[in-house]
Design a protein around this motif. Structure first.
Motif, short mmCIF file in Angstrom:
data_model
loop_
_atom_site.label_atom_id
_atom_site.label_comp_id
_atom_site.label_asym_id
_atom_site.label_seq_id
_atom_site.Cartn_x
_atom_site.Cartn_y
_atom_site.Cartn_z
N GLU A 122 -11.95 -4.74 2.88
CA GLU A 122 -11.09 -5.12 1.76
C GLU A 122 -11.80 -6.10 0.82
O GLU A 122 -11.70 -6.00 -0.40
CB GLU A 122 -9.80 -5.73 2.28
CG GLU A 122 -8.86 -6.27 1.22
CD GLU A 122 -8.25 -5.18 0.35
OE1 GLU A 122 -7.56 -5.52 -0.63
OE2 GLU A 122 -8.46 -3.99 0.65
N ARG A 125 -14.30 -4.23 -1.29
CA ARG A 125 -13.62 -3.45 -2.33
C ARG A 125 -13.17 -4.35 -3.48
O ARG A 125 -13.37 -4.02 -4.66
CB ARG A 125 -12.43 -2.71 -1.73
CG ARG A 125 -11.77 -1.70 -2.66
CD ARG A 125 -10.55 -1.10 -1.99
NE ARG A 125 -9.52 -2.11 -1.82
CZ ARG A 125 -8.64 -2.42 -2.77
NH1 ARG A 125 -8.69 -1.83 -3.95
NH2 ARG A 125 -7.72 -3.33 -2.54
N GLU A 159 -4.56 -8.61 4.53
CA GLU A 159 -4.86 -8.35 3.13
C GLU A 159 -4.76 -9.63 2.30
O GLU A 159 -5.55 -9.86 1.39
CB GLU A 159 -3.90 -7.30 2.57
CG GLU A 159 -4.02 -5.92 3.20
CD GLU A 159 -3.19 -5.80 4.47
OE1 GLU A 159 -2.65 -6.84 4.92
OE2 GLU A 159 -3.10 -4.68 5.01
N ALA A 186 -6.13 -6.17 -5.37
CA ALA A 186 -6.06 -6.30 -3.91
C ALA A 186 -4.84 -5.56 -3.38
O ALA A 186 -3.94 -5.17 -4.13
CB ALA A 186 -6.00 -7.78 -3.51
N ARG A 187 -4.81 -5.38 -2.07
CA ARG A 187 -3.68 -4.75 -1.41
C ARG A 187 -2.60 -5.76 -1.03
O ARG A 187 -1.67 -5.42 -0.30
CB ARG A 187 -4.14 -3.99 -0.17
CG ARG A 187 -4.98 -2.76 -0.48
CD ARG A 187 -5.18 -1.92 0.77
NE ARG A 187 -5.86 -0.67 0.45
CZ ARG A 187 -7.16 -0.48 0.58
NH1 ARG A 187 -7.93 -1.48 1.03
NH2 ARG A 187 -7.72 0.67 0.27
#
Length: 299
Positions: A122, A125, A159, A186-187
């Protein structure tokens, strides 16, 4: 192989200098004038073919992977040359598939490693979408691992901690990124990011200070299609606010947008910028722009 350097002479006896290996020595008295022990050869090794089969010694260590990048993978091809593969069918193919599956499972030995793999993925990304440097990604992964070691994940989302680690590194490295910009890619939502960041800042004692509004000026000027003269004028307004001590307690992103809005109104060559456009770029309310402009006018 020795080479004579005719452009220089020995500082002791004025003799000729000759290079032998990594040293430059005098032919007359043997004085070592200079030495260069750096290996400037290739960093790859080759055993069969120097041109087509260059085998490297492995990827460098990285903090952005749970195993520091030391583990190996069973590929889908065979042979050492790129693009070369042999046809493996039947029983051998199924055996290699089982080996690949078990090897992948063995790389993640515990739940902590699984959380690191997910969190580091994460972080990679988010940093890629925000165009952050690789060094910031490495530091964010190290901070994520420190939070896991301190047991801060209980009751909080992974997250949120991944996004909070990226935001914390941006704060410590003076990289102008807001929580809304990070939450947008972001998630995790903004609340999860804020909760995780507060835990990081409280438990780990991050060396974060106030954000300089000047860091937002180049990026916001580019989004508003404003040129260097407007940006320089906005920087003058910002310096005046800093000298007057009226920036404290204000959103630094909104202060930068308000200075650009004020400066753009003084140049007829540039398109007019509305308060709504400036507020949208800074992700603040229009009243924030108006109050900062009023403060500038009162100086």
């Amino acid at each position: 192989m020795a080479e004579t350097d005719s452009s220089a002479v020995c500082p002791e006896c004025d003799g000729r200098l000759r290079r032998r290996g990594t040293e430059i020595i005098c032919e007359e008295c043997g004085l070592v004038v200079a030495e260069d022990a750096i290996d400037r050869g290739p960093e790859w090794r080759s055993f069969d073919d120097d041109e087509t089969d260059r085998r490297r010694t492995g990827a460098p260590l990285t903090r952005s992977r749970h195993d520091r990048g030391l583990s190996t993978e069973i590929g889908f091809g065979s042979g050492s040359r790129a693009g070369y593969s042999s046809r493996v069918t039947g029983r051998k193919r199924r055996q290699i598939a089982r080996l690949r599956r078990e090897h992948t499972r063995a790389r993640i030995a515990s739940k902590a490693d699984r959380n690191q793999v997910y969190g580091f993925t994460e972080i990679r990304r988010v940093t890629a979408l925000l165009s952050l440097p690789d060094s910031a990604r490495e530091q964010a992964c190290a901070l994520f691992e420190s939070a896991q070691t301190e047991g801060l994940f209980h009751g909080r989302s992974l997250e949120g901690f991944a996004a909070a680690a990226v935001y914390a590194i941006c704060r410590t490295r003076s990289i102008a990124r807001t929580t809304d910009e990070i939450a947008a890619v972001a998630r995790a939502d903004r609340d999860e990011l804020t909760v995780a960041y507060n835990a990081l800042n409280r438990e780990l004692g991050l060396p974060t200070g106030p954000i300089d509004p000047a860091q937002y000026l180049p990026r916001y000027a580019s989004k508003l299609d404003l040129g260097p003269p407007v940006e320089r004028r906005a920087r003058e307004y910002l310096d005046a606010l800093l000298e007057a001590g009226t920036v404290g307690g204000r959103n630094p992103s909104g202060v930068a947008a308000a200075c650009l809005y004020k400066a753009a109104g003084e140049y007829d060559d540039w398109p007019s910028v509305t308060q709504a456009a400036a507020a949208d770029v800074a992700d603040v309310a229009s009243v924030t722009i108006r109050s900062t402009v009023s403060e500038i006018d009162s100086l």
